[in-house]
Design a protein around this motif. Structure first.
Motif, short mmCIF file in Angstrom:
data_model
loop_
_atom_site.label_atom_id
_atom_site.label_comp_id
_atom_site.label_asym_id
_atom_site.label_seq_id
_atom_site.Cartn_x
_atom_site.Cartn_y
_atom_site.Cartn_z
N GLY A 384 0.60 -1.63 0.09
CA GLY A 384 0.25 0.04 0.06
C GLY A 384 0.98 1.14 0.04
N VAL A 385 0.74 2.49 -0.88
CA VAL A 385 1.54 2.96 -0.86
C VAL A 385 0.53 4.70 -1.01
N TYR A 386 0.77 5.12 -0.42
CA TYR A 386 -0.33 6.47 0.66
C TYR A 386 1.33 7.71 -0.13
N THR A 387 0.08 8.76 -0.50
CA THR A 387 0.54 10.22 0.22
C THR A 387 0.13 10.88 1.75
N MET A 388 1.43 11.66 1.67
CA MET A 388 1.56 11.88 3.11
C MET A 388 0.38 13.05 3.06
N GLY A 389 -0.25 12.61 4.65
CA GLY A 389 -1.25 13.89 4.46
C GLY A 389 -0.99 14.69 5.94
N TYR A 390 -0.90 15.89 5.66
CA TYR A 390 -0.25 16.96 6.10
C TYR A 390 -1.73 17.28 7.42
N CYS A 391 -1.65 16.75 8.40
CA CYS A 391 -2.52 17.44 9.87
C CYS A 391 -2.34 18.28 10.97
N GLN A 392 -3.03 18.96 10.73
CA GLN A 392 -2.64 20.55 11.51
C GLN A 392 -2.20 20.06 12.81
N ASN A 393 -1.01 20.41 14.04
CA ASN A 393 -0.43 20.59 15.40
C ASN A 393 0.40 18.99 15.31
N TYR A 394 0.14 18.43 14.11
CA TYR A 394 1.21 16.93 13.90
C TYR A 394 2.94 17.34 13.98
N ASP A 395 3.64 16.82 14.19
CA ASP A 395 5.36 17.18 14.16
C ASP A 395 5.21 17.50 13.10
N LEU A 396 5.09 16.30 12.61
CA LEU A 396 5.78 16.60 11.03
C LEU A 396 5.11 17.82 10.45
N THR A 397 4.42 18.17 9.88
CA THR A 397 3.42 18.94 9.77
C THR A 397 3.84 20.16 10.03
N ASN A 398 4.14 20.87 11.35
CA ASN A 398 4.66 21.86 12.19
C ASN A 398 6.21 22.01 11.60
N ARG A 399 6.67 20.92 11.28
CA ARG A 399 7.90 20.97 11.08
C ARG A 399 8.48 21.78 9.02
N PHE A 400 7.86 20.95 8.29
CA PHE A 400 7.40 20.80 7.21
C PHE A 400 7.01 22.64 7.48
N LEU A 401 5.95 23.15 7.90
CA LEU A 401 5.43 24.39 8.01
C LEU A 401 6.08 25.67 8.05
N GLU A 402 7.45 25.70 9.42
CA GLU A 402 7.71 26.31 9.62
C GLU A 402 9.36 26.12 8.40
N GLU A 403 9.46 25.46 7.97
CA GLU A 403 10.27 25.71 6.97
C GLU A 403 10.39 26.05 5.49
N GLY A 404 9.05 26.36 5.76
CA GLY A 404 8.23 27.19 4.89
C GLY A 404 7.75 25.93 3.33
N LEU A 405 8.17 24.23 3.66
CA LEU A 405 8.28 23.24 2.82
C LEU A 405 6.72 23.18 2.36
N ILE A 406 5.61 24.11 3.49
CA ILE A 406 3.95 23.54 3.27
C ILE A 406 3.68 24.65 3.16
N ARG A 407 2.15 25.19 2.75
CA ARG A 407 1.50 26.17 3.45
C ARG A 407 0.37 25.20 3.47
N GLU A 408 -0.38 26.57 4.30
CA GLU A 408 -2.46 26.10 5.25
C GLU A 408 -2.96 25.42 4.48
N ASP A 409 -2.55 25.48 3.15
CA ASP A 409 -4.38 25.29 2.36
C ASP A 409 -4.15 24.22 2.10
N GLN A 410 -3.13 23.47 2.26
CA GLN A 410 -2.84 22.35 1.66
C GLN A 410 -2.56 21.23 3.19
N PHE A 411 -3.49 21.78 4.32
CA PHE A 411 -3.86 20.72 5.77
C PHE A 411 -5.27 20.16 5.14
N GLU A 412 -5.53 18.91 5.68
CA GLU A 412 -6.13 17.59 6.02
C GLU A 412 -7.63 18.48 5.71
#
Length: 623
Positions: A384-412
């Protein structure tokens, strides 16, 4: 008090059913409304457009909202609780508004994963939110409402009055022991759209026996809980209560064939596992499925569970790149550990592996490393191959957001179709797309691993590679974990995998097992997916010929078994074992055969004859 729980895209709704049990014990009237479902096996609709993964992501329609409002007007609840996952937050906001606008005035409480992770957003929408465990909180809320007391200060509950929010202490945990059996009674259950009610034909029972997790993967809800509690949480339900729940399920559903443990990780503490295996095998004795983590797997552990009934397990690898797995996912298991765990699972059970990809830090080198790892995994397996989903306040989401790698409109929570999109991979380049396509071939026994490696490492072959040209056609049957010696005095488990490479669906097929010329058993399979589910797992217990047929996503296919008896047991020696798959016109579309050594004795022959007679007698009784 009248309490209504609304469950979106989840007919199992384990937490809602547990809370219903707790409330009913105190005399409250509880209803559960199930709207749509993400886990449906529907014989009548098996095209891509109506596949469960597609239906799961459909928005709730106006007609379905009207049905919900009609039910609420009829029930006139005092409290409406809605279980919310991040992809359905926008949908929930609209539902809350519609409830408020229809003339009803219940206290609306949001609970579940999203309110726990994003309380500040959710309290703006509802009258109250539940953060974390809800069993004790919802009970106290109902008691206070009934006595017309203040709702402020209830642990894990925030209350909103106008623009004023009253926050209480959070983090109170509910002990799993003594919670009781989830509410599967048929009264006061309401099903909207594609959610069929449970009945005597139910084949699969889902349950959870743990809460929390000992690990802290950066992309997981448990990372939020760990921060909230300032410590890890992991609790196991007492074995005695697990067995009581399953015994009740067997009594409620006489045709039950399979148990699914939905815990993030199945319990692995030795004392608990020892007690569970002994009691499960003796009192339940059904095949079961569970999720595992590479770090918890050992040969002793898996062999014990397999002996108790484990036949299908899913292990999360999550990424084949050491860099991605350790630096970003907070998964510290080594490749050697992953491969050793896969080897153990392959020895005992049918296995599925999960990968989560598509992050902005993933490079072509990471993809190559991932492909090489999967080429080391022993076949057969499901991938099973899945695409990463970004939920608010998850550690990975916060890191990518701080590093400018994702936007808030990409949140699940901002994307109503994110559950559907988790199966869609956005390829960063044409070369990356080809690597993913080669990855999809790693479980495919028709394509040798050597051939995949040759394509991967030869520039000319890679440039010319087209997955359409390499994929096989037709239906193929393979056996795994072969047992070359069959003892008729005991149960022998035979495991097969059927691959459907035809771009078509088959209906009303007959799968037949033949042992020599002595007897044969057949199971009617109502349908077989084409494109999406290219394989079906078949487990047959011989000589009792109990068929367990499971589709790729882990849910049972309804089967009807019949037998043809010639009335004698085979002699000791080599005999031909054949498996035939016929379409609805009687044409053979797939076959498999091999020889096996059958061990028998006078006692075994008598036992075999008794089994056959019992089956004939059973057929006559039914007729």
């Amino acid at each position: 008090m009248k309490i209504v729980f609304i469950s979106l895209y989840n007919k199992v709704a384990y937490e809602c059913r547990i809370m219903s049990t707790c409330l009913k014990k105190e005399g409250h009237e509880v209803h559960i409304i199930f709207i749509k479902d993400s886990e449906i096996y529907n014989e009548s609709s098996i095209t891509d457009e109506t596949h469960p993964l597609t239906r799961m992501s459909d928005e709730v329609s106006e007609k379905e909202i009207d049905q919900m409002l009609s039910l609420l007007r009829h029930i006139k609840p005092d409290i409406v609780g809605i279980s919310v996952r991040s992809p359905f937050f926008e949908m929930t906001k609209d539902m809350v508004k519609r409830i408020k606008d229809c003339g009803l005035d219940p206290l609306i409480v949001l609970g579940g994963v999203h309110p726990t992770c994003c309380p500040e957003d959710c309290i703006k929408v509802a009258d109250a939110i539940c953060i974390g465990d809800g069993e004790e909180a919802i009970l106290e809320l109902a008691i206070r409402m009934q006595k017309k007391k203040s709702l402020k200060g209830i642990h894990n509950i925030w209350i909103r009055e106008g623009n004023k929010v009253y926050k209480s202490e959070i983090g109170r945990l509910t002990r799993l022991a003594g919670l009781g059996i989830p509410d599967y009674a048929r009264d006061n259950k309401h099903y909207i759209s594609t959610c069929p009610p449970e009945d005597d034909s139910t084949l699969t029972y889902n349950l959870m026996v743990t809460r929390g997790c000992v690990f802290s993967c950066s992309y997981c809800y448990n990372s939020v809980i760990r921060k909230m509690l300032k410590k890890p949480r992991y609790e196991m339900k007492p074995v005695r209560e697990v067995i009581e729940e399953l015994a009740a399920a067997k009594q409620r559903y006489p045709n039950l064939k399979m148990v699914v443990f939905d815990d993030d990780i199945f319990p692995f503490k030795k004392e608990w596992v020892d007690r569970f295996c002994a009691q499960y095998k003796e009192q339940i004795n059904l095949p079961f499925f569970c999720y595992m983590h590479p770090s918890t797997i050992s040969e002793e552990y898996v062999s014990r569970l397999h002996d108790a009934g484990l036949y299908f397990a899913k292990m999360g690898i999550q990424h084949g790149s050491d860099r991605i797995r350790k630096e970003y996912y907070n998964r510290n298991e080594s490749k050697e550990r992953i491969l050793e765990s896969a080897r153990i699972l392959n020895k005992y059970v049918y296995t599925s592996y999960d990968l989560i990809t598509g992050t902005p830090v993933e490079t072509e080198s990471d993809l190559m490393e991932q492909l090489e790892l999967m080429l080391e995994i022993p076949r057969p397996f499901i991938l099973g191959v899945y695409t990463m989903g970004y939920c608010q306040n998850y550690d990975l989401t916060n890191r990518f957001l701080e590093e400018g790698l994702i936007r808030e409109d990409q949140f699940e929570s901002s994307n109503m179709h994110s559950m559907k999109n988790m199966f869609k991979i956005n390829y960063p380049s044409e070369r990356a797309k080809k690597i993913y396509e080669l990855l999809s071939l790693t479980p495919d026994f028709r394509v040798s691993k050597q051939r995949i490696r040759e394509i991967l490492h030869d520039k000319d072959k890679f440039d010319k590679f087209s997955i359409a040209e390499i994929q096989p056609k037709g239906i193929f049957i393979v056996e795994y974990n072969k047992n070359n010696s069959i003892n008729l005095q005991s149960t022998n488990t035979m495991m097969f995998q059927i691959y459907n490479y035809d771009k078509r669906e088959y209906r009303n097929m007959i799968l037949t097992l033949k042992i020599g010329n002595s007897a044969e058993w057949s199971a009617e399979i109502p349908c077989f997916y084409g494109d999406y589910s290219k394989n079906v797992n078949v487990v047959i217990d011989c000589p009792f010929a109990v068929f367990t047929i499971v589709s790729r996503n882990g849910f049972e296919v309804p089967v009807k078994t019949r037998q043809k008896i010639d009335g004698y047991a085979p002699k000791t020696g080599k005999h031909l074992i054949r498996l035939l798959l016929k379409d609805d016109k009687g044409n053979i579309i797939g076959s498999y055969k091999r020889k096996a050594y059958l061990r028998t004795s006078k006692r075994a022959k008598e036992s075999f004859a008794n089994i056959l007679m019992q089956r004939v007698r059973g057929v006559l009784d039914v007729c």
